[in-house]
Each structure stands twice: as structure tokens, then as C-alpha cells.
Design a protein around this motif. Structure first.
Motif, PDB file in Angstrom:
ATOM      1  N   ARG A 382      -0.286 -20.518   6.587  1.00 47.98           N
ATOM      2  CA  ARG A 382      -0.652 -19.510   5.584  1.00 47.98           C
ATOM      3  C   ARG A 382       0.155 -18.235   5.780  1.00 47.98           C
ATOM      4  NH1 ARG A 382      -5.908 -20.935   7.187  1.00 47.98           N
ATOM      5  NH2 ARG A 382      -6.278 -18.832   8.000  1.00 47.98           N
ATOM      6  N   ARG A 383       0.313 -17.834   7.010  1.00 49.72           N
ATOM      7  CA  ARG A 383       1.082 -16.620   7.276  1.00 49.72           C
ATOM      8  C   ARG A 383       2.553 -16.817   6.928  1.00 49.72           C
ATOM      9  NH1 ARG A 383      -0.180 -16.041  13.269  1.00 49.72           N
ATOM     10  NH2 ARG A 383       1.447 -14.427  13.188  1.00 49.72           N
ATOM     11  N   ALA A 384       3.053 -18.034   7.126  1.00 53.68           N
ATOM     12  CA  ALA A 384       4.443 -18.323   6.751  1.00 53.68           C
ATOM     13  C   ALA A 384       4.627 -18.216   5.239  1.00 53.68           C
ATOM     14  CB  ALA A 384       4.839 -19.713   7.238  1.00 53.68           C
ATOM     15  N   VAL A 385       3.656 -18.732   4.493  1.00 56.12           N
ATOM     16  CA  VAL A 385       3.716 -18.601   3.038  1.00 56.12           C
ATOM     17  C   VAL A 385       3.766 -17.125   2.657  1.00 56.12           C
ATOM     18  CG1 VAL A 385       2.402 -18.917   0.905  1.00 56.12           C
ATOM     19  CG2 VAL A 385       2.582 -20.799   2.538  1.00 56.12           C
ATOM     20  N   ALA A 386       2.901 -16.337   3.274  1.00 58.50           N
ATOM     21  CA  ALA A 386       2.854 -14.911   2.949  1.00 58.50           C
ATOM     22  C   ALA A 386       4.162 -14.212   3.301  1.00 58.50           C
ATOM     23  CB  ALA A 386       1.687 -14.257   3.687  1.00 58.50           C
ATOM     24  N   LEU A 389       7.128 -14.405   0.848  1.00 57.13           N
ATOM     25  CA  LEU A 389       7.020 -13.769  -0.465  1.00 57.13           C
ATOM     26  C   LEU A 389       7.621 -12.368  -0.470  1.00 57.13           C
ATOM     27  CD1 LEU A 389       3.362 -14.671  -1.496  1.00 57.13           C
ATOM     28  CD2 LEU A 389       5.456 -15.979  -1.874  1.00 57.13           C
ATOM     29  N   ASP A 390       8.383 -12.082  -1.505  1.00 54.57           N
ATOM     30  CA  ASP A 390       8.830 -10.722  -1.788  1.00 54.57           C
ATOM     31  C   ASP A 390       7.896 -10.179  -2.871  1.00 54.57           C
ATOM     32  OD1 ASP A 390      10.041  -8.395  -2.735  1.00 54.57           O
ATOM     33  OD2 ASP A 390      12.071  -9.151  -2.382  1.00 54.57           O
ATOM     34  N   ARG A 391       6.869  -9.450  -2.445  1.00 52.77           N
ATOM     35  CA  ARG A 391       5.832  -9.019  -3.393  1.00 52.77           C
ATOM     36  C   ARG A 391       6.364  -7.995  -4.402  1.00 52.77           C
ATOM     37  NH1 ARG A 391       1.299  -6.637  -1.791  1.00 52.77           N
ATOM     38  NH2 ARG A 391       2.276  -5.591  -0.032  1.00 52.77           N
ATOM     39  N   THR A 392       7.338  -7.200  -3.973  1.00 47.94           N
ATOM     40  CA  THR A 392       7.929  -6.237  -4.910  1.00 47.94           C
ATOM     41  C   THR A 392       8.672  -6.953  -6.031  1.00 47.94           C
ATOM     42  OG1 THR A 392       8.156  -4.560  -3.175  1.00 47.94           O
ATOM     43  CG2 THR A 392       9.537  -4.307  -5.132  1.00 47.94           C
ATOM     44  N   GLY A 429       2.506  -8.224   7.608  1.00 45.99           N
ATOM     45  CA  GLY A 429       3.950  -8.063   7.624  1.00 45.99           C
ATOM     46  C   GLY A 429       4.564  -8.384   6.279  1.00 45.99           C
ATOM     47  N   GLY A 430       5.743  -7.830   6.040  1.00 47.03           N
ATOM     48  CA  GLY A 430       6.421  -8.024   4.775  1.00 47.03           C
ATOM     49  C   GLY A 430       7.271  -9.278   4.753  1.00 47.03           C
ATOM     50  N   GLN A 431       8.091  -9.396   3.710  1.00 44.64           N
ATOM     51  CA  GLN A 431       8.929 -10.575   3.533  1.00 44.64           C
ATOM     52  C   GLN A 431       9.927 -10.702   4.684  1.00 44.64           C
ATOM     53  OE1 GLN A 431      12.357 -11.124   2.724  1.00 44.64           O
ATOM     54  NE2 GLN A 431      12.007 -13.321   2.473  1.00 44.64           N
ATOM     55  N   ASP A 432       9.948 -11.877   5.302  1.00 43.37           N
ATOM     56  CA  ASP A 432      10.833 -12.126   6.435  1.00 43.37           C
ATOM     57  C   ASP A 432      11.027 -13.633   6.546  1.00 43.37           C
ATOM     58  OD1 ASP A 432      12.042 -12.527   8.975  1.00 43.37           O
ATOM     59  OD2 ASP A 432      11.189 -10.659   9.727  1.00 43.37           O
ATOM     60  N   THR A 433      12.165 -14.112   6.035  1.00 45.58           N
ATOM     61  CA  THR A 433      12.422 -15.554   6.025  1.00 45.58           C
ATOM     62  C   THR A 433      12.482 -16.118   7.434  1.00 45.58           C
ATOM     63  OG1 THR A 433      13.629 -15.388   3.944  1.00 45.58           O
ATOM     64  CG2 THR A 433      14.061 -17.327   5.296  1.00 45.58           C
ATOM     65  N   THR A 434      13.114 -15.399   8.352  1.00 49.59           N
ATOM     66  CA  THR A 434      13.246 -15.878   9.726  1.00 49.59           C
ATOM     67  C   THR A 434      11.882 -16.027  10.383  1.00 49.59           C
ATOM     68  OG1 THR A 434      15.412 -14.826   9.933  1.00 49.59           O
ATOM     69  CG2 THR A 434      14.268 -15.407  11.975  1.00 49.59           C
ATOM     70  N   SER A 588       7.483 -20.363  -6.110  1.00 51.88           N
ATOM     71  CA  SER A 588       7.974 -21.672  -5.674  1.00 51.88           C
ATOM     72  C   SER A 588       9.385 -21.574  -5.127  1.00 51.88           C
ATOM     73  CB  SER A 588       7.919 -22.673  -6.835  1.00 51.88           C
ATOM     74  OG  SER A 588       6.585 -22.965  -7.184  1.00 51.88           O
ATOM     75  N   ARG A 589      10.219 -20.789  -5.765  1.00 45.94           N
ATOM     76  CA  ARG A 589      11.589 -20.610  -5.276  1.00 45.94           C
ATOM     77  C   ARG A 589      11.592 -19.940  -3.908  1.00 45.94           C
ATOM     78  NH1 ARG A 589      14.452 -18.081 -10.696  1.00 45.94           N
ATOM     79  NH2 ARG A 589      14.477 -19.974 -11.959  1.00 45.94           N
ATOM     80  N   MET A 590      10.757 -18.923  -3.758  1.00 49.03           N
ATOM     81  CA  MET A 590      10.693 -18.218  -2.481  1.00 49.03           C
ATOM     82  C   MET A 590      10.236 -19.138  -1.353  1.00 49.03           C
ATOM     83  SD  MET A 590       9.003 -14.604  -3.737  1.00 49.03           S
ATOM     84  CE  MET A 590       9.880 -13.502  -4.853  1.00 49.03           C
ATOM     85  N   LEU A 591       9.258 -19.997  -1.647  1.00 53.13           N
ATOM     86  CA  LEU A 591       8.765 -20.931  -0.632  1.00 53.13           C
ATOM     87  C   LEU A 591       9.809 -21.995  -0.323  1.00 53.13           C
ATOM     88  CD1 LEU A 591       5.047 -21.396  -1.744  1.00 53.13           C
ATOM     89  CD2 LEU A 591       5.983 -19.855  -0.015  1.00 53.13           C
TER      90      LEU A 591
END
Length: 745
Positions: A382-386, A389-392, A429-434, A588-591
């Protein structure tokens, strides 16, 4: 359930799988006294005008979704129109200001305050000296006591939807005189200002029969600037007339007629002079704005918008060709188009006489993650999904085209402007792909692992999964699959597109920015490509194992125990939900970039919430919650930890993500029991930070509030947080002008 999507009724808010100690939550302390008070992200837009500039009399025709099933706001099937009617015809001890904060209503209360805290909390209400019901009887302690008994939860004969706060009252007594009401609580209750708003007469609350049935279709006794004069279900109208016994500022309007108009028919209703005020969807708002700009000229969009010169030439050639049948069909089609164009042009001309008033609803849209089973039962996933995401970016997708401020929501429990608001998203935490990929690895999801043949997912039985085409509405070439209500291809599926044409698939986005991925499974040392997304390649092609993916691709498919990491993403399919589907496609693209595949399932609006969200038949979903001025009371059932019921099922109250913790429950209990407002606010903020950390739901953006109105209509439109002041609404006198620009809260 308005234009941006489908969500639980606003009235319902006034209506298990976490390991304790695993997550360290930073910054859980409340904000100090030196904190800057937040302001609403967008002010209300109601064309404010002094009462002296508003004409006396007139009828306001106001669009509503449907005639409400009940006029009793405390019943389960009450809706937003029930609340609107109650606000015009019934007393409210407190109402919300433009910042979403409760304020004493001077029309009914001279004062209301806590006069004792020991041994028990006592609140003393002093009522307005002229406050009377429409039958001439004084509003008093008997009405307060009847409402308390009906809503206390002690008598099951009353079919109530909510009892919060009333179940803490011990007794209600008359004070020193008829105008004083003394309420004694058995347990401290911080949100006492939420009670008796609205207040129904004892005629309604006095018996189970009158409560359950008597107030569903009529209110014989009222007390407000307006009274209820007609409920006509056949005609789809509710009429409110100026109350001659009203002691406050006299209502400017003679009558308000609420008229049922489906959302997709509101532009036509406005153009046909059937309504003066209507909330509209973004597409209709754009149409009205264009009509106003181009008043008197040719329409800028409509039935001919998609007709190219080449298409027009082909139409003419067919109509005048040698194939008589084809010519007849084309001539018939052209006649229909001509009529449609003329009708559209007439409507555009009429719509030029309206304006669109814009603000943000006191409601936010969230991504819900169902933690009851599957991959999302693991909080790391769940945290990975969050974190993916780039909420902005998601807020910009919805709000920027409307000219509204692009500000992601930072709290589950309040919105900017309200006392409890603080941006606690840092707890997750914010968007962070790594970081998202690291969380997935830690949870055991391996890149490129073997995938076994899977059975059909729940809810997709008998439905054909089809690759999406990236059109921005949840049907895009973005590494997702769509499961529809049946096996019929959508209109989008019927269009043949060049898989190499990224401009058509992703608008103006840069090539390689989103997923150009090959999603597949390993079979006999080869990778079978379910879907080729990006530059060429055909579905069903084979590639040698280990072949490098082209540049700009997604992270690739993740697997664990032979199963791919695939989440079922449920979205509504009806008109008015286009922005939700666009947001779903972007999510979906972000995930996909972090290796999480999504299977998009589009379902009807009618079944979306009842059959999927409430029943837990989803992994990911988008829906909205209204913000409350009393989050300790109203938000607790939304985030309370689910508990086993007597029949063995899981009691989730309104926590449809099924994610909760004992710590959050304890913080809510402490917040509701303290009478120190600063302490209560800090406890609510701590609870919100822990809700963020649990990652059961991710707030995204406030929903846009778009209202079409006649330019001469004052003090009405997009109200934002504020409770409407019905007595001030009206049409401007000839030559008068409202204040310039939207009013600010």
C-alpha cells in the motif's frame, strides 16, 4: 455523487492488516499556537451583493438531482437535496462560515456555551426571543428533548442513520425561562456544536411513526426563512415559499422551486429557460463559457466539431453518387446532422445568457486501497502504491483546465481553511519511484519472476479483459486491462489506432515519459507479450528471454509465488465520471512505472458504490468524502479499525478500505472526550498522520464546484464551505451589479 465521481452521501459522514510498530511515523505532534491559520484553497463564488441591491420577490428555479426520498436528514436515504431543504425551512443552532468553521446562528441562538464541566458537561442554550415554529409555538426545550430521545439510540423503533453525540446526552431540561435549554452530558463531548442542526419540531421527533414516516414526504411545521409548500414527485418539483412568520431578515425571493434535472440534461434545461441555477459537469461548464464568449456568433464546438474538410467532401460525394442506397442514407444522415447543428446553435445562443461560478466543494477525492486481502493486505505494498503517485500531477489533471488552484489535499480529516487542517502527508512521504520499488522488493515482489496461469479475478467472471488504449478515460495503452460490464467492445475499442502514434495516445505528453511497456509472462524460456504498449510490436509476439526492453519503458512486471502483481481498479462508467476515469488512467500509468499492473473494471454508477466499494469488491477505487467541521465525530466510523461482528462477518462501519489501527481509534476517542479545543485539534491531527502512514486511502484533490447561473442572480452559486443564506438570495434590481469577482472566505 456529483460530477467528479461517485461517492457516499454527504449526510452519512455527519455520517486490520497492519503490524503495530512496523512504521515509524514522523512529526506526529500537533501544531503549536504560532501556526499560521490555513485558508480555503478557493473562495466561494456567489456574486455577493448587498441586500439593498436585490429586488424583492421573484422565483428561483434551482436544479436538483431528484426529489429526495425523505425530508428527514437523520434517515439513511437522505441526500444532498434533503440537506438543502432543511437548511431553508428548519432551525440550525450552528452553521458553517466560508472557512468551514461552525458559527453560532444568531437567528436562533442568542448564546450557547459550556457552563459546567464538573461533575458533568452542561451546555446552556439561550434561544432568540422571537424564534417560533410556523404554527406559532415557541421553539424550546420540548423540541430539543424530543430530538434527543429519537436519536439517542435507546429506542430501536426509531429508524435512525446516526446517533453520534446524542447518545452522550443524559438529560435535557428547561432553564430559568422558556428561552433557555439546559443539556447535560453523561460523557464529555467536544463536538457539541454539531447537535440540533437541523432541529426538527417535536411533531416529527415525538413518536417513531412520525419520525419514520411522517417527515418523509412533508413537513407540516417549519421554522426558517422559507416554508415547504409542495412536494410533487410526478412533476419532479419541490416548492418553498417565503415564511410570513420569519423573524429574521425577510427572504428576498418569494419562492424557490427545486426542479429535478439529470446532470447530462442541465445545459439543455438552462437553454430552454427551465432553471436559473444548476451545478454542472466540466464539459457543460466549458460549453457555457464558450457560449458566453461567443455570444451571437457561430458555435465553437458541437456536432460538427469532429467533421474534417475531407469528411465533408466524402459526405457530399456519397450523397451525390451513383449508389442510390448509400446516397439515401447519407442524405438522411445529413438532414439529421443539420437539425442537430441548428438545435445546438440555438442552445449555444441561449447559454450565452449564463455564467459559470467556480469554487471547490468541501469534498475531496481519494484513492482507496482495499486492505482486506490480496497484495494490498501488506502495508508495504500500500505504501508503495502511495509513493508511486504524483498527487500534484493528478490534481492538475482535474483542476488546471477549470482555472482552479492546483493544490493536493494534505489531510483525511479536514480541508484547508478548517481548524483541524494540517498537511500530514509527510507521515507517508511524497512521490518517490525508488522508494516505491524498494518497498515492493522488501515485500517479496520480484522483477521478472515466473508467472503461473491465473484464474479469473473476482468480479470478472464472464467478462472479457481487453487492453486499454490510453485515451485518458481509463481505456488507454498504458499497461492496464479493462474489464467491462459485458463482452461488447467500447466505442473507443472500435477505433483503429496506430500503435506507433503516441500523440494520439497520450496527448501532448513527451514520448517515453509514460509506460511503453511489454507486459508478459515466461513460458518455456520465452516471454509471451500480452500487450505491446509503445513503439510497434504486435500483441501475441514472442521475444527471447532476457531481451532488453526499449528505452522509456515501465519497470516491468513484478511477481511473487508465481503470481503477477496485478490490482483490480474499479471505476464508474457513467456520464459525469469522465474526470475520474482520466485520473484512474493516469494513476495506472504511474503504478506501471514501478511494476504494478492494473486491471481496470468499469461498472455502472448505480452499482459502483453499493456492489463494489461497500462490499469490498475492488483493490483500487476512486470516490469522495465530504469534509466535516466535526472530524472527531464524523470521521471516526470512516477510519475505525474493522472488528468481527456477532455473525462472524467483519463490521467495517464506513471504513470501506478495511484498514485501521487501535492507535487511530484511541486518538479519536481522546479527541471527542476533551473540551479543550486546542487539544482536540492536535489529537485529530495526530490521528490523521497515522491514517496517512497506514496508507489505506490517499487524498488527492478537492472536487471542483461548477454552477451555471443567471448573471442577475445574487448571493447564490458555488458556495464552497459556507452554509447558504437563503434569505439573501435574489435577482438584482435593474442596473445593480454584484461585487466584482468571487468572494473570498
Amino acid at each position: 455523487m456529483s460530477h467528479d465521481g461517485v461517492g457516499p452521501r454527504a449526510v452519512m459522514r455527519s455520517v486490520v492488516f497492519l503490524t503495530a510498530g512496523v512504521l515509524v511515523v514522523p512529526a506526529l505532534t500537533g501544531c503549536g499556537a504560532d501556526d499560521e491559520v490555513s485558508k480555503p484553497v478557493a473562495g466561494q463564488d456567489i456574486a455577493p451583493a448587498e441586500r439593498a441591491l436585490v429586488a424583492d420577490g421573484g422565483t428561483l428555479r434551482w436544479a436538483m438531482d431528484a426529489v429526495p426520498e425523505t425530508l428527514n436528514t437523520f434517515q439513511a436515504d437522505a441526500d444532498a437535496t434533503t440537506t438543502r431543504i432543511a437548511g431553508a425551512v428548519l432551525p440550525s443552532m450552528f452553521r458553517l462560515d466560508a472557512s468551514g468553521r461552525p458559527q453560532r446562528n444568531p437567528d436562533f441562538l442568542e448564546s450557547a456555551k459550556v457552563v459546567e464541566t464538573e461533575p458533568k458537561q452542561v451546555v446552556l442554550y439561550r434561544l432568540h426571543q422571537q424564534a417560533v415554529w410556523s404554527d406559532g409555538r415557541e421553539i424550546g426545550a420540548a423540541d430539543f428533548a424530543a430530538q434527543w430521545r429519537a436519536l439517542s439510540g435507546k429506542d430501536s423503533a426509531y429508524w435512525t442513520a446516526r446517533n453520534a453525540g446524542y447518545d452522550r446526552i443524559e438529560k435535557i431540561e428547561r432553564g430559568k425561562g422558556n428561552l433557555e435549554v439546559k443539556v447535560t452530558f453523561s460523557r464529555p463531548y467536544a463536538d457539541w456544536k454539531s447537535l440540533f442542526s437541523p432541529l426538527y419540531p417535536k411533531d416529527v421527533m415525538g413518536t417513531p411513526d412520525s419520525f419514520n414516516d411522517g417527515a418523509r414526504t412533508k413537513l407540516k411545521v417549519t421554522a426558517g426563512p422559507f416554508g415547504l409548500t409542495k412536494v410533487d414527485r410526478k412533476a419532479g418539483e419541490v416548492a418553498l415559499a417565503r415564511n410570513p412568520r420569519w423573524w429574521g431578515r425577510p427572504a428576498k425571493l418569494s419562492e424557490i422551486v427545486l426542479r429535478a434535472v439529470p446532470r447530462d440534461q442541465r445545459a439543455a434545461a438552462l437553454a430552454a429557460d427551465k432553471v436559473d441555477l444548476a451545478e454542472v459537469d466540466p464539459a457543460e461548464a466549458e460549453r457555457i463559457t464558450l457560449a458566453a464568449r461567443d455570444k451571437g456568433g457561430k458555435p465553437l464546438a458541437g456536432p460538427r466539431a469532429a467533421t474534417t474538410p475531407a469528411g465533408a467532401l466524402r459526405s457530399w460525394a456519397v450523397a451525390h453518387g451513383s449508389d442510390e442506397k448509400a446516397a439515401d442514407r447519407e442524405i438522411s444522415a445529413r438532414k439529421k446532422r443539420t437539425k442537430a447543428i441548428a438545435k445546438y446553435a440555438d442552445q449555444q445562443s441561449a447559454l450565452g445568457g449564463f455564467v459559470v461560478r467556480k469554487s471547490l466543494e468541501p469534498t475531496y477525492t481519494q484513492l482507496a486501497l482495499n486492505g482486506s486481502g490480496g497484495p494490498l493486505a501488506d502495508e508495504r505494498v500500500r505504501r508503495a502504491v502511495a509513493r508511486a503517485l504524483d498527487r500534484t500531477e493528478l490534481a492538475k489533471l482535474v483542476l488546471q483546465p477549470l482555472g482552479l488552484p492546483v493544490v493536493p489535499v494534505g489531510s483525511h480529516l479536514a480541508l484547508s481553511g478548517q481548524e483541524a487542517y494540517a498537511d500530514n502527508s509527510g507521515a507517508l512521504g511524497g512521490q518517490d519511484t525508488t522508494e516505491a520499488q524498494a518497498l515492493l522488493t522488501d515485500a517479496g515482489w520480484v522483477l521478472g519472476g515466473p508467472v503461473k496461469e491465473q484464474k479469473k479475478t473476482a468480479g470478472s467472471e464472464g467478462k472479457k479483459a481487453r487492453p486499454t488504449n490510453g485515451s485518458g478515460d481509463g481505456s488507454g495503452d498504458d499497461g492496464t486491462y479493462v474489464v467491462g460490464e459485458d463482452n461488447k467492445p467500447s466505442e473507443t475499442d472500435k477505433e483503429k489506432k496506430d500503435p506507433k502514434d503516441h500523440t494520439k495516445q497520450h496527448g501532448n505528453e513527451q514520448p517515453g515519459k509514460h509506460a511503453d511497456d511489454q507486459v508478459g509472462k515466461h513460458i518455456d524460456g520465452r516471454q509471451y507479450v500480452h500487450e505491446q504498449v509503445g513503439r510497434g510490436g504486435a500483441p501475441g509476439a514472442y521475444a527471447p528471454k532476457g531481451t532488453a526492453a526499449p528505452g522509456g519503458t515501465s519497470a516491468g512486471v513484478l511477481a511473487k509465488d508465481g503470481k503477477p502483481l496485478t490490482l483490480r481498479f474499479v471505476l464508474p462508467s457513467g456520464p459525469g465520471s469522465e474526470s475520474l476515469r482520466a485520473v484512474g488512467a493516469r494513476i495506472s500509468r504511474m503504478l506501471d512505472r514501478v511494476g504494478i499492473r492494473t486491471e481496470i473494471s468499469k461498472v455502472s454508477d448505480d452499482s459502483y458504490f453499493k456492489d463494489h466499494i461497500a462490499s469490498g469488491e475492488y483493490d483500487l477505487a476512486l470516490y469522495s468524502w465530504p469534509a466535516s467541521a466535526f472530524p472527531a465525530t464524523d470521521a471516526r466510523p470512516i477510519y475505525a479499525k474493522p472488528v468481527p461482528a456477532a455473525d462472524g462477518s467483519l463490521s467495517v462501519e464506513q471504513n470501506y478500505t478495511r484498514v485501521g489501527t487501535d492507535q487511530v481509534d484511541q486518538l479519536f476517542d481522546q479527541a471527542i472526550a476533551t473540551l479543550d479545543e486546542d487539544e482536540a485539534r492536535d489529537l485529530v491531527r495526530k490521528a490523521d498522520a497515522r491514517i496517512w502512514a497506514a496508507a489505506g486511502s490517499i487524498p488527492l484533490y478537492q472536487r471542483p464546484q461548477l454552477t451555471a447561473a443567471r448573471p442577475t442572480l445574487a448571493n447564490a452559486g458555488s458556495f464552497g464551505f459556507q452554509t447558504p443564506l437563503f434569505e439573501d438570495m435574489g435577482f438584482l434590481k435593474k442596473g445593480a451589479k454584484p461585487s466584482a469577482g468571487p468572494s473570498q472566505g
